[in-house]
Motif scaffolding. Structure first.
Motif, mmCIF file in Angstrom:
data_model
loop_
_atom_site.group_PDB
_atom_site.id
_atom_site.type_symbol
_atom_site.label_atom_id
_atom_site.label_comp_id
_atom_site.label_asym_id
_atom_site.label_seq_id
_atom_site.Cartn_x
_atom_site.Cartn_y
_atom_site.Cartn_z
ATOM 1 N N GLY A 139 -5.404 -13.012 33.759
ATOM 2 C CA GLY A 139 -5.143 -12.229 34.962
ATOM 3 C C GLY A 139 -5.390 -10.746 34.767
ATOM 4 N N LYS A 140 -4.977 -10.186 33.629
ATOM 5 C CA LYS A 140 -5.179 -8.754 33.364
ATOM 6 C C LYS A 140 -6.672 -8.433 33.260
ATOM 7 C CE LYS A 140 -0.766 -7.628 32.708
ATOM 8 N NZ LYS A 140 -0.050 -7.169 33.863
ATOM 9 N N SER A 141 -7.402 -9.336 32.651
ATOM 10 C CA SER A 141 -8.842 -9.138 32.505
ATOM 11 C C SER A 141 -9.521 -9.184 33.877
ATOM 12 C CB SER A 141 -9.411 -10.207 31.571
ATOM 13 O OG SER A 141 -10.717 -9.907 31.171
ATOM 14 N N ARG A 142 -9.151 -10.150 34.703
ATOM 15 C CA ARG A 142 -9.716 -10.242 36.055
ATOM 16 C C ARG A 142 -9.369 -9.005 36.873
ATOM 17 N NH1 ARG A 142 -7.502 -15.438 35.740
ATOM 18 N NH2 ARG A 142 -5.926 -14.869 37.302
ATOM 19 N N GLU A 143 -8.132 -8.533 36.739
ATOM 20 C CA GLU A 143 -7.677 -7.358 37.484
ATOM 21 C C GLU A 143 -8.455 -6.101 37.074
ATOM 22 O OE1 GLU A 143 -3.437 -5.093 38.200
ATOM 23 O OE2 GLU A 143 -3.390 -7.188 37.553
ATOM 24 N N ALA A 144 -8.654 -5.916 35.771
ATOM 25 C CA ALA A 144 -9.398 -4.752 35.285
ATOM 26 C C ALA A 144 -10.844 -4.797 35.765
ATOM 27 C CB ALA A 144 -9.336 -4.683 33.760
ATOM 28 N N LEU A 145 -11.457 -5.974 35.722
ATOM 29 C CA LEU A 145 -12.837 -6.118 36.183
ATOM 30 C C LEU A 145 -12.931 -5.789 37.677
ATOM 31 C CD1 LEU A 145 -15.752 -6.838 35.607
ATOM 32 C CD2 LEU A 145 -15.157 -9.238 35.992
ATOM 33 N N LYS A 146 -11.970 -6.237 38.449
ATOM 34 C CA LYS A 146 -11.951 -5.957 39.886
ATOM 35 C C LYS A 146 -11.850 -4.445 40.141
ATOM 36 C CE LYS A 146 -9.487 -6.993 44.138
ATOM 37 N NZ LYS A 146 -8.250 -7.429 44.731
ATOM 38 N N LEU A 147 -11.013 -3.754 39.364
ATOM 39 C CA LEU A 147 -10.885 -2.303 39.514
ATOM 40 C C LEU A 147 -12.225 -1.607 39.273
ATOM 41 C CD1 LEU A 147 -7.495 -1.656 37.696
ATOM 42 C CD2 LEU A 147 -7.951 -1.300 40.127
ATOM 43 N N LEU A 148 -12.927 -2.029 38.229
ATOM 44 C CA LEU A 148 -14.239 -1.434 37.940
ATOM 45 C C LEU A 148 -15.225 -1.724 39.067
ATOM 46 C CD1 LEU A 148 -14.540 -2.271 34.141
ATOM 47 C CD2 LEU A 148 -14.208 -0.005 35.154
ATOM 48 N N ARG A 180 -7.445 -8.407 25.070
ATOM 49 C CA ARG A 180 -8.356 -8.280 26.196
ATOM 50 C C ARG A 180 -7.665 -7.606 27.359
ATOM 51 N NH1 ARG A 180 -6.607 -13.893 25.756
ATOM 52 N NH2 ARG A 180 -5.178 -14.228 27.473
ATOM 53 N N PRO A 181 -8.466 -7.107 28.272
ATOM 54 C CA PRO A 181 -9.908 -6.876 28.233
ATOM 55 C C PRO A 181 -10.222 -5.597 27.474
ATOM 56 C CG PRO A 181 -9.040 -6.062 30.299
ATOM 57 C CD PRO A 181 -7.882 -6.673 29.542
ATOM 58 N N ILE A 182 -11.471 -5.480 27.057
ATOM 59 C CA ILE A 182 -11.938 -4.257 26.398
ATOM 60 C C ILE A 182 -13.112 -3.728 27.210
ATOM 61 C CG2 ILE A 182 -12.912 -3.231 24.309
ATOM 62 C CD1 ILE A 182 -11.678 -5.648 22.771
ATOM 63 N N PHE A 183 -13.034 -2.459 27.570
ATOM 64 C CA PHE A 183 -14.112 -1.807 28.311
ATOM 65 C C PHE A 183 -14.715 -0.748 27.406
ATOM 66 C CE2 PHE A 183 -15.345 1.544 31.529
ATOM 67 C CZ PHE A 183 -16.491 0.885 31.955
ATOM 68 N N VAL A 184 -16.033 -0.817 27.243
ATOM 69 C CA VAL A 184 -16.763 0.127 26.398
ATOM 70 C C VAL A 184 -17.709 0.932 27.280
ATOM 71 C CG1 VAL A 184 -18.336 0.372 24.437
ATOM 72 C CG2 VAL A 184 -16.672 -1.503 24.458
ATOM 73 N N ASN A 185 -17.627 2.251 27.137
ATOM 74 C CA ASN A 185 -18.527 3.147 27.856
ATOM 75 C C ASN A 185 -19.002 4.202 26.866
ATOM 76 O OD1 ASN A 185 -19.939 4.727 29.636
ATOM 77 N ND2 ASN A 185 -18.220 5.176 30.987
ATOM 78 N N GLU A 189 -9.906 5.113 32.862
ATOM 79 C CA GLU A 189 -9.924 6.342 32.060
ATOM 80 C C GLU A 189 -11.325 6.657 31.536
ATOM 81 O OE1 GLU A 189 -7.051 5.857 28.914
ATOM 82 O OE2 GLU A 189 -5.380 5.752 30.317
ATOM 83 N N LEU A 190 -12.179 5.657 31.447
ATOM 84 C CA LEU A 190 -13.498 5.858 30.850
ATOM 85 C C LEU A 190 -14.618 5.998 31.872
ATOM 86 C CD1 LEU A 190 -13.508 3.497 27.745
ATOM 87 C CD2 LEU A 190 -12.881 5.886 27.897
ATOM 88 N N ILE A 191 -14.271 6.132 33.151
ATOM 89 C CA ILE A 191 -15.349 6.271 34.136
ATOM 90 C C ILE A 191 -15.378 7.691 34.680
ATOM 91 C CG2 ILE A 191 -15.424 3.860 34.716
ATOM 92 C CD1 ILE A 191 -13.911 4.539 37.309
#
Length: 112
Positions: free
Chosen positions: A10-19, A90-95, A110-112
């Motif tokens: 759920g946390k991973s899906r939520e983070a992806l949705k935010l992005l 998870r999740p891990i976002f790399v920028n 924070e990374l966008i």
């Protein structure tokens, strides 16, 4: 940009949705199906500025059964994550040269 994702989380899906709501497109890596290599995990850890042990999901059954109480090197913990990818937080976002664990999911912003 890369997003290490577990669609069952759920946390991973939520983070992806935010992005996605911010119009951010990234390479989505389902790391349980496409297990990162040792070098990829080293790179992510460097970008996270974390030790390998700090990226472990210590409440996972496999951690408790196989690894709890062990004092391993970063390289050995990385090998454990490759052998048992559900140990990877998870999740891990790399920028670029930075990465963040999306806990809470809003941290990815924070990374966008």
């Amino acid at each position: 940009m890369k997003f290490y994702h577990n669609p069952r989380c759920g946390k991973s899906r939520e983070a992806l949705k935010l992005l996605q709501e911010k119009g951010i497109e990234s390479e989505i890596i389902e790391y349980l199906k496409n297990i990162p290599t040792h070098a990829e995990l080293e790179d992510v850890l460097q970008k996270l500025d974390m030790k390998a042990e700090d990226l472990l999901r210590k409440n996972e059954k496999v951690f408790k059964e196989l690894y709890k109480g062990k004092d391993l090197s970063d390289s050995e913990w990385i090998e454990a994550m490759i052998a048992e990818p559900k140990l990877i937080e998870r999740p891990i976002f790399v920028n670029g040269d930075k990465a963040v664990v999306g806990r809470p999911p809003e941290k990815v912003l924070e990374l966008i």
